[in-house]
Design an enzyme around this catalytic site. Structure first.
Site: not given
Length: 824
Positions: A229, A255, A539
């Site tokens: 990075h 940025y 569910d």
């Protein structure tokens, strides 16, 4: 000299970055002070120290935003509490758009911010320049300003959290390498270190880049991988205004942060460079990686044009440091499903500083209370499958996910890397029929089909993304109509399938099911699994196969979560087992008013409504293949789920397709299923129902059998919460909406307005081709005293990027409210 270690601590945290220190601080805040944090070298020495320190508020969901906002509040107060400066200040942020599509995304983000309680304003190019005078407006079409976004010093924030934790009684010891995890009685029981063993009730993996390998040593899959990075820090910029807001130009992958008279330029390049494939070096500590100017040259070139004041200013620091990224750009939090007592907080995808405060607080509450404090499914480690921790998978995927942070966040966007791992037995047949595949939990499933005529004309079955009607929209509309008017065939093989069997199988399921699983063999039950608060943990459909054998059917994405919930709810001495049998059976969904006719043409068995009524489970021959039919439907039409063992699957498909071709059977994908289920207001776990949503609020009280007698292991989990809600009423309800204007599209997260009052938000939405407009489900605030008539008669509007749209509300499904079509 390293401090001597205690023989025991209630909680041992492994890793002294900002996240580990936050967990220690928040545990101590909650009164759990018997905490030992072990750091192999020095606090913040892995990736925390070189973070850019951006602290934004707005995230992709309400609860993620809640955590990010808490981080800001915490960092602002830590200095006064601990005496350690965090460098925190609210300088705001601006995100600018260079395309109409990006501007639509930003407008939708600003609308979503209102739901989250975050102040955000859509601004013009001129207003962008007023706020950031160094910005060149070439190509800028607008932006969004978030005035209370902030920034801070990552290392100092870490030290402040550590100081606060120590002050409250936690112990933090640096220079101690943890070499393994102690396992006893099927759970984590402490750690082995170079200085000896420390027993514990809880072990927390906050090891950052090392978290995957540390998890693997404990038998826990922690899917993350480091990637390079990059950022650059300039020399002082002449005449630079002070206290500039953070500037994001996502269309240029960049940025800009003001940094003591300099500019820090950060890059999120589209194709990243994974790092550490062979493991992170043992001596890695406050280290960086070799520079690679060529890799980020296009971003730097665009930056010089976007901020002309940087031309002629030297680069003081070109930094390349590793960050941890996950397969879906969301961090990993919670108790590992493989190992009770082993918690994870890792994989923060370059947003660790802004996430650490909230994540540490949420995990501390989870540890103390034994359950998440609210819906954390976005980051719950149980969403991950073990194969996603594979090195080759991660290496391929993180080359993409780093760049996706700044890429256009298109609706329905699919990952391009690490695909094709899990294929159903029907995969090649779907491909031949023009399928465009999407991926869930590694499963390749048809999302839509390109008709033969379009393929013959040279079109390809691939997504072309936009915020409007995408290229698949008319094709999915045809699949939707086939489901409603004729018959469609879906691939449901990715369903999670859990076989529960043994003398106590019924008693076990009776404890976890809110519905009554004690039905005759050959019947199925739709039910929820609840927590003690009445929130929906799962569910599912439960099919009774025999007196002592059941099959639980659950969504593909929640299989690991549901398996963990079920097994941890097993009472002591329970004489039954639960086994994941997902891959053993393929599933075809034959849906539509002509489905029975097609099924009858493919079998010699009786498939009439009398022989296989709604809710039945039956074994028949399909062609010559033995299959099991579940008479149930998620699209609201007459339908059959056809379960077939993998070895017979190809034959079963051929028999069904041959029988259906003369009757107009066509293939259908997940987009059509989604639009059909929303017209029927059928809920989707993770969107419309979560562990934070009370089953009564969600409108699922009909599936709860609260008055049944307690089973052998006691009343079902959540029963008291259900009875209380029925007695006192609820203050929020899940409502179905239909936009009156047929043009706008909704997706999720949009604000719901009642008059001029913000009343709720959309949980899921899709275009309802039968109803003729966008259909949405969403929770809205109400009161126990309000009548249904008053609720539905209110002035409802839903906001998208293009404004507020009038909507009709209903508590019953707008399509076939009686359910006659699927039960006939």
């Amino acid at each position: 000299m390293t401090q001597p270690l205690p023989a025991h601590a209630r909680v041992v945290i492994v890793g002294g970055g900002v996240v580990g220190c936050s967990v220690a601080y928040h545990l101590a805040k909650l009164g759990l002070t018997d905490v030992l944090l072990l750091e192999r070298r020095q606090l913040a020495c892995g990736t925390t120290w070189h973070a850019a320190g951006l602290i934004a508020q707005l995230r992709a969901s309400i609860n993620m935003t809640r955590l990010a906002r808490y981080s800001q509040e915490l960092y602002g107060a830590l200095e006064a509490e601990t005496g350690v400066s965090t460098g925190f200040r609210r300088n705001g942020s601006i995100s600018v758009a260079l395309t109409a599509a990006r501007m639509e995304e930003l407008r939708r983000n600003a609308a979503m911010a209102r739901v989250h309680g975050v102040e955000a304003e859509v601004i013009s190019p001129a207003e962008c320049l007023d706020l950031h005078p160094m910005l060149d407006l070439t190509g800028v079409v607008g932006g969004v300003h978030v005035p209370l976004d902030g920034q801070g010093d990552p290392s100092n924030i870490t030290q402040a959290l550590a100081a606060g934790a120590r002050r409250l009684g936690a112990r933090i010891v640096e220079g101690v390498k943890v070499t393994g995890v102690i396992r006893e009685g099927g759970r984590a029981a402490g750690v082995e270190t170079a200085q000896g063993r420390v027993t514990a009730e809880i072990v927390v993996n906050c090891a950052g880049m090392w978290a995957r390998d540390f998890g693997a040593a404990a038998g826990v899959a922690v899917p993350l991988h480091a990637a390079e990075h990059f950022y650059m820090v300039t020399e002082p910029v002449p005449d630079m205004p002070a206290h500039l807001p953070t500037l994001r130009v996502p269309d240029e992958c960049a940025y800009y942060k003001e940094d003591a008279g300099r500019i820090l330029l950060g890059a999120f390049e589209p194709v990243a460079k994974p790092w550490g494939m062979e493991g992170i070096p043992e001596d890695f500590c406050f280290d960086d990686l070799p520079p690679d100017f060529e890799h980020v040259a296009p971003i730097l070139e665009a930056a010089l044009a976007r901020m002309p004041a940087l031309n002629g200013v030297g680069i003081r620091t070109f930094f390349n440091g590793p960050e941890s990224f996950t397969p879906d750009d969301r961090y990993l939090l919670g108790e590992a499903p493989e190992l009770p007592g082993f918690y994870v907080a890792a994989g923060f995808n370059s947003v660790g500083i802004q996430s650490a405060g909230g994540a540490g607080k949420a995990l501390a509450e989870w540890i103390v209370e034994g359950e998440p404090p609210f819906d954390l499914w976005d980051v719950d480690i149980r969403r991950m499958a073990p194969f996603q921790a594979g090195k080759r998978f991660l290496r391929a995927r993180v080359s993409e996910t780093l760049g996706l942070l700044y890429a256009d966040h298109w609706p329905y966007r699919q990952y391009a890397t690490a695909r094709g791992l899990r294929r159903t037995p029907f995969h090649d047949r779907w491909a031949a029929l023009g399928a465009c595949f999407g991926e869930t939990a590694g499963w390749e499933r048809p999302h839509w089909f390109l008709p033969e005529a379009a393929r013959a004309a040279g079109e390809t079955a691939e997504y072309r993304y936009s915020w409007g009607r995408q290229n698949w929209f008319p094709h999915s509309a045809g699949e939707h109509r086939a489901t409603r008017e004729g018959a469609a065939l879906y691939d449901l093989s990715a369903f999670g399938k859990i076989r529960v069997e043994g003398p106590d199988a019924l008693a076990w399921l009776d404890l976890v099911c809110a519905g009554d699983p004690d039905v005759p063999a050959g019947r199925l039950v739709y039910t929820q699994w609840l927590n003690a608060r009445g929130g929906v943990e799962a569910d599912v459909t439960v099919a009774r196969l025999s007196e002592t054998a059941f099959l639980v059917i659950t969504p593909a994405a929640t299989l690991r979560r549901d398996m963990a919930w079920l097994t941890r709810a097993a009472p002591e001495g329970c004489r039954a087992v639960a086994v994941d049998v997902t891959s053993g059976e393929a599933v075809l969904g034959l849906m539509g008013p002509r489905s029975r006719e097609i099924l009858a043409a493919a079998t010699l068995d009786d498939v009439s409504a009398e022989a296989i009524p709604f809710g039945a489970v039956a074994e028949i021959e399909l062609g010559m293949a033995p299959v099991r039919i579940h008479r149930v439907s998620y699209v609201g039409e007459l339908g059959f789920e056809i379960y077939v063992s993998a070895d017979f699957a190809a034959h079963a498909f051929e028999a069904l397709w041959e029988a259906g071709a003369p009757l107009g059977l066509r293939p259908a994908g997940m987009h059509a299923m989604d639009s059909c289920r929303l017209e029927k207001a059928f809920r989707h776990f993770g969107h419309d129902i979560t562990d934070e949503d009370h089953v009564v609020e969600a409108g699922l009280g009909f599936a709860v059998k609260a008055k049944r007698a307690p089973g052998r292991f006691g009343p079902f989990i959540g029963r008291d919460a259900v009875l209380k809600a029925r007695e006192t009423g609820v203050s929020r309800r899940l409502v179905q909406f239909l936009l009156e204007d047929p043009e706008p599209l909704l997706f999720h997260g949009e604000p719901i307005w009642r008059g001029e009052t913000l009343a709720g938000h959309v949980t899921s939405a899709a275009y309802g081709h039968t109803l003729g407009g966008t259909v949405a489900l969403g929770y809205v605030e109400t009161s126990p005293e309000e009548s249904v008539e008053d609720l539905l008669a209110a002035d409802w509007r839903i906001e998208s990027g293009s404004g507020r749209h009038t909507a009709r509300a209903s508590l019953r499904p707008m399509l076939d409210p009686s359910g006659a079509r699927m039960k006939g």
